[in-house]
Every structure is written in C-alpha cells, then in structure tokens.
Design an enzyme around this catalytic site. Sequence first.
Site, short mmCIF file in Angstrom:
data_model
loop_
_atom_site.label_atom_id
_atom_site.label_comp_id
_atom_site.label_asym_id
_atom_site.label_seq_id
_atom_site.Cartn_x
_atom_site.Cartn_y
_atom_site.Cartn_z
N GLY A 16 14.26 26.67 -27.34
CA GLY A 16 14.20 27.04 -25.93
C GLY A 16 14.49 28.51 -25.69
N TYR A 141 23.54 16.99 -13.15
CA TYR A 141 23.55 17.97 -14.24
C TYR A 141 24.90 18.69 -14.32
CZ TYR A 141 22.19 22.13 -16.93
OH TYR A 141 22.11 23.15 -17.86
N LYS A 145 27.63 18.71 -17.46
CA LYS A 145 28.04 19.96 -18.11
C LYS A 145 29.55 20.18 -17.98
CE LYS A 145 24.36 22.03 -19.83
NZ LYS A 145 24.28 22.38 -21.26
N THR A 169 25.57 33.03 -16.41
CA THR A 169 24.93 32.99 -15.10
C THR A 169 23.43 32.77 -15.33
OG1 THR A 169 25.03 35.41 -15.23
CG2 THR A 169 26.65 34.34 -13.81
N LYS A 192 4.11 32.61 -10.58
CA LYS A 192 3.45 32.66 -9.26
C LYS A 192 2.75 33.99 -9.03
CE LYS A 192 5.76 29.44 -6.19
NZ LYS A 192 6.60 29.26 -5.01
N ARG A 213 22.05 35.94 -6.75
CA ARG A 213 22.30 35.46 -8.11
C ARG A 213 22.60 36.63 -9.05
NH1 ARG A 213 22.51 31.51 -5.58
NH2 ARG A 213 21.33 29.54 -5.76
#
Length: 319
Positions: A16, A141, A145, A169, A192, A213
């Site tokens: 991943g 989730y 975690k 983060t 997008k 964020r």
Amino acid sequence: MASKEGMVVVVTGGSGLVGQAIQSVIKETNPPNEKWIFLSSKDADLKNAEETRALFQKLKPTHVIHLAAMVGGLYRNMKYNCDFLRFNLQINDNVLESCKEMKVKKVVSCLSTCIFPDKTTYPIDETMVHNGPPHHSNYGYSMAKRMIDVMNRVYHEQYGCNFTSVIPTNVYGPYDNFNLEDGHVLPGLINKVHESQKNGTTLCVWGSGKPRRQFIYSRDLAKLMIWALREYPEITPIILSVGEEEEVSIKEAADLVIEAFDFKGEVIYDTSKSDGQFKKTASNTKLRKYLPDFKFTPIRQGIKETVEWFVQNQDIARK
C-alpha cells in the site's frame, strides 16, 4: 536501541501507500544485516488466525511494522462502519498474537488521528486518545485502531512484549488509492482534477473546502516509521506529523493540486456533501523532543511529486 544484527523485518500491508514508501527508502539506504519482507493481501488473509500464524511461523520475523488494515475514505467509512470495526479487530488480534507467539522483539503498528475524540481541545496529543468517543463518521475504524493502543499496553504488562504504535496525520503520496469514493481527500482530488482536465469538464470538489488537515508525505512517514522501529523506546504511541502551522484547508490543498496540473477549468464546491470532522489539529511536540531537526517535505513539493507519479503510472494507479 534495537539491535540491528540479523533483523528480519516483516511489513504487513507492504504493497500500500506507506508500505511502498518504506520499500523505496529501504532500497535507497540498503541497511546491512537487515532482511525486509513486504507482505500483501496475496500472502495471507490476516482476518484468518490460522493463515496469519502459518505465515509468521514461515517467515520468523524479529521485527514487524503492522500497516495492514481495511481502509477507506469518509463516505466508505460511513457506509461500512460495522465491517471496518470487525475486520480490523480481527486483523490486529491475529497479527499481535502471532507476534507474541513468535517472540517478535518489536512491533510498530500504524494508527490514525481519527482515533481521537470528536469533542476535544486542540492541538490533540498522545495523552488524549481515550478521552471520549471518536467522530461518528468513522466510529468503527477508529475504535478498532484505538484498541491497538490498548492491546500494546496489555501485551506489554502481561507478557513483556515490546509493541508500540505511531499516529500519522493524513498521509498522501505515490501508490495511494486514488478511487473517487474509496480514497482519501488528496488522492481523490488528484484523480478528479486529472479527469476534469482530460474531459474538459467542471471540477466538483465535495464539501465546503473549509475543513483543515495536516498532511504528511508518505516518504517522510516511511523514514519516521523506520526510526520508530529502530529507536523509539516507549509503548505509548507517538504522533508523526508536520507542525500545527503546516495545517491547510481542503480548499488550499485542492488549489495546490490544481496548480500542479496547471488546470484552468471551472471549480465548484458541492456543499450538499458531508465535510466530516472540521479539524483534527495534532501536536508533534513529542516527535520534536526525539527528532528536533527532522525535515518534512513541503506540501507543494509533495503534491507535485504525487501528481507526476499518478500521471506517469496510470496503468498501476489504484482508481
């Protein structure tokens, strides 16, 4: 400090976003006396205890970085909250129990800032994980975690296991999941903008663009996770993040993606779509205590490199 003699490091979820970044850093540094094994879902179903145990018995790791998880963006989390809870609890239980049985010297698991309470003060820090319920949008989730931190503590107390965790983060970078519904905000935006540019259509960003964020480039996170595996001495988690002053709004992030593509089309924000949590500002004071001089990749540069990778790797990018 972990002994580096004859280390056999197994990375679950090794194919991943973060796993690929760790692979890249390890290839470049080529550390002596270390064998790194990167697993993918093809190697075993980690939801299955027998398959997990058999895999760990075969590989005999001395150290483990545990990244494997069922993951998704805001909308997928809202739709499959129960699956996210159950499957991640199963994965984490099987991996940590196998590590205990194999007497693995150290495990570093990867958590997420979504584990922190929804109603809280900012910036959030490592002491606040269990102070209240997480945001309802990804409750399943988040709780799965969060339980890794609990498991690390009880495995240490009862069995003396050296299990710890890191809390990054928002991670982004090459090999991310760029799927528009399943992916996280930045890779979704990249896909997008690419589609709008290709088709000459209006770019529609979901939500108001106002939530804020902190984004961490996957290569930076990879370096910090390798450091944590070798050097971080605590069982309690550590937040891996850029500073509070590096926080950006979703609109600012979208503008950087638009700039990287040199997109000239119309941009609209669909405020009928959920924004999710408004902010999750995290403190990196603890990290800076250990690594005061670590240099993070500027977000403009990180987004530019990610966009370039995405454009050049259309055949393998997850969309």
